[in-house]
Design an enzyme around this catalytic site. Structure first.
Site, PDB file in Angstrom:
ATOM      1  N   TYR A 124      -7.840 -50.733  -3.443  1.00 61.51           N
ATOM      2  CA  TYR A 124      -8.533 -49.885  -2.471  1.00 61.51           C
ATOM      3  C   TYR A 124      -9.899 -49.428  -2.965  1.00 61.51           C
ATOM      4  O   TYR A 124     -10.590 -48.696  -2.268  1.00 61.51           O
ATOM      5  CB  TYR A 124      -7.682 -48.652  -2.126  1.00 61.51           C
ATOM      6  CG  TYR A 124      -6.495 -49.000  -1.267  1.00 61.51           C
ATOM      7  CD1 TYR A 124      -5.416 -49.695  -1.806  1.00 61.51           C
ATOM      8  CD2 TYR A 124      -6.449 -48.653   0.072  1.00 61.51           C
ATOM      9  CE1 TYR A 124      -4.328 -50.033  -1.024  1.00 61.51           C
ATOM     10  CE2 TYR A 124      -5.361 -48.990   0.862  1.00 61.51           C
ATOM     11  CZ  TYR A 124      -4.308 -49.681   0.305  1.00 61.51           C
ATOM     12  OH  TYR A 124      -3.231 -50.016   1.076  1.00 61.51           O
ATOM     13  N   LYS A 171       3.995 -54.225 -11.150  1.00 61.98           N
ATOM     14  CA  LYS A 171       4.225 -55.672 -11.202  1.00 61.98           C
ATOM     15  C   LYS A 171       3.580 -56.153 -12.511  1.00 61.98           C
ATOM     16  O   LYS A 171       2.756 -57.080 -12.533  1.00 61.98           O
ATOM     17  CB  LYS A 171       3.587 -56.327  -9.962  1.00 61.98           C
ATOM     18  CG  LYS A 171       3.865 -57.786  -9.796  1.00 61.98           C
ATOM     19  CD  LYS A 171       5.197 -58.074  -9.145  1.00 61.98           C
ATOM     20  CE  LYS A 171       5.488 -59.561  -9.134  1.00 61.98           C
ATOM     21  NZ  LYS A 171       6.835 -59.895  -8.677  1.00 61.98           N
ATOM     22  N   ASP A 206       8.892 -55.690  -6.261  1.00 62.06           N
ATOM     23  CA  ASP A 206       9.695 -56.455  -5.292  1.00 62.06           C
ATOM     24  C   ASP A 206      11.169 -56.033  -5.363  1.00 62.06           C
ATOM     25  O   ASP A 206      11.833 -55.816  -4.342  1.00 62.06           O
ATOM     26  CB  ASP A 206       9.536 -57.973  -5.480  1.00 62.06           C
ATOM     27  CG  ASP A 206       9.317 -58.389  -6.923  1.00 62.06           C
ATOM     28  OD1 ASP A 206       9.067 -57.520  -7.762  1.00 62.06           O
ATOM     29  OD2 ASP A 206       9.412 -59.592  -7.221  1.00 62.06           O
ATOM     30  N   ASP A 230       1.397 -47.514  -0.739  1.00 62.23           N
ATOM     31  CA  ASP A 230       1.121 -47.597   0.696  1.00 62.23           C
ATOM     32  C   ASP A 230       2.269 -48.321   1.393  1.00 62.23           C
ATOM     33  O   ASP A 230       2.816 -47.865   2.406  1.00 62.23           O
ATOM     34  CB  ASP A 230      -0.201 -48.359   0.888  1.00 62.23           C
ATOM     35  CG  ASP A 230      -0.721 -48.266   2.313  1.00 62.23           C
ATOM     36  OD1 ASP A 230      -0.126 -47.544   3.109  1.00 62.23           O
ATOM     37  OD2 ASP A 230      -1.726 -48.940   2.620  1.00 62.23           O
TER      38      ASP A 230
END
Ligand code: NAD
Length: 334
Positions: A124, A171, A206, A230
């Protein structure tokens, strides 16, 4: 003395939703004076910018704001006003609680998760460009300083609220530098809070998404970089009734801007259709922030009573009421 709060009605359904808040807070009798300033699509033509300086000046002066959703054009046009506001005011933590409400017919009845989303970095940061004509590149920025202050805020607030389990989401198996840094800084800060929590751990994003759907009760506080936060906060909203019920707050060291998680839902604009609950619960959390705990509690009880019957709930919650009718029931309950 009245407390002045900046109010940005917003685009799409925003004005109807913030009208609902004004009505309910008026009925509560809390002495709030709304300083109304417009931002977003509605002022773009008149002011030549979706975020005029007077909006930022008002929030800086009052330190607290309530904001309706703002539209961001997809692909072209101006960049997100929401992202710009968070950056300009250095609102580095976005707090999104997901709490089950009574009376709703949902697969899970007792969800109680607080998701902390880093609010100024990651993908972002807006560092994005074309590489020739047929490729584009976006840069993911994670800094030690930005991550450290964000994690500390999440631990401090979670400790204050008596939370027991904090999970960092990342991640880092693939994004070894950026998410690796986020994870490392989290665990470094966590060392200062080890005695305050029963469990501090991590999950790969995930796997986290899957576990939130299958075993949400295992989770209490989630600490996420911007993009995962988000996405997962919408997932958490889905567990508790959808975007119509999900409140949020953007927090910095001095300023707090409260807003629903959802967007401006243009298809429902002006139709007395949108659920004002996400905006009302954001306003309730704003009352707690301002020290009006008892009024916030009264508001919560009036909302819960209004959710009991389908006739007084909005359509997204299986009911038949419009925005205004739902608001009137809450006011009557008060
Ligand atoms: P959205 O959140 O507006 O709507 C997605 C879906 O969620 C809707 O179709 C609707 O079914 C449901 N929904 C959302 N709010 C609801 C409510 N109050 N009551 C009942 N149902 C509700 O997301 P979108 O359609 O992806 O985005 C619309 C615009 O909002 C875009 O311009 C986007 O950039 C912007 N946006 C703004 C914010 C913000 O201001 N913080 C956040 C997200 C999206």
């Amino acid at each position: 003395m009245a407390q002045t709060v900046t109010l940005i009605p917003g685009d799409g359904t925003g004005p109807e939703l913030t009208d609902s808040v004004k009505e309910v807070i008026g009925a509560l009798g809390v002495d709030i004076e709304w300083e109304i300033v417009e931002a977003g699509e509605s002022v773009m033509e008149k002011e030549g910018t979706p975020l005029p300086d007077y909006v930022l000046e008002s929030i800086r002066r009052n330190k607290v704001a309530l904001k309706g959703p703002l539209t961001t054009p997809v692909g072209t046009g101006f960049r997100s006003v929401n992202v710009a506001l968070r950056k300009e005011l250095d609102l580095y933590a976005n707090i999104r609680p997901a709490l089950s409400l009574p009376g709703l017919d949902l697969p899970y009845k007792d969800i109680d998760i607080v998701l902390y989303r880093e609010n100024t970095e990651d993908l972002y940061a807006g560092v994005e460009h074309w590489v020739g004509k047929h490729a584009a590149e976006s840069i993911k920025i994670i800094t030690e300083e930005g991550t450290e202050r964000f994690c500390r805020l999440a631990f401090e607030r979670s400790r204050e609220q008596g939370r027991r389990h904090v999970t960092v989401v990342h991640k880092a198996n693939i994004m070894k530098y950026t998410d690796g840094l986020f994870r490392d800084v989290f665990f470094r800060v966590a060392k200062e809070y080890e005695d305050d929590f029963e469990e501090i751990d991590d999950r790969i994003v995930d796997n986290m998404a899957m576990q939130l759907v299958t075993k949400p009760h295992l989770y209490d506080v989630l600490v996420c970089p911007n993009l995962y936060g988000d996405i997962l906060s919408d997932l958490c909203a889905g567990l508790t009734g959808g975007l119509g019920v999900a409140p949020g707050a953007n927090i910095g060291d001095e300023i707090a801007v409260f807003e629903p998680v959802h967007g401006s839902t243009p298809k429902y604009a002006g139709q007395n259709r949108a659920n004002p609950l996400a905006t009302l619960l954001s306003a309730k959390n704003m009352l707690i922030h301002l020290g009006y705990e008892e009024d916030a509690e009264r508001m919560q009880r009036a909302i819960e009573a209004a959710l009991k019957s389908p006739e007084t709930r909005t359509k997204d919650l299986g009911g038949t009421a419009g925005t205004r009718e739902f608001t009137k029931t809450i006011v009557a309950n008060l």
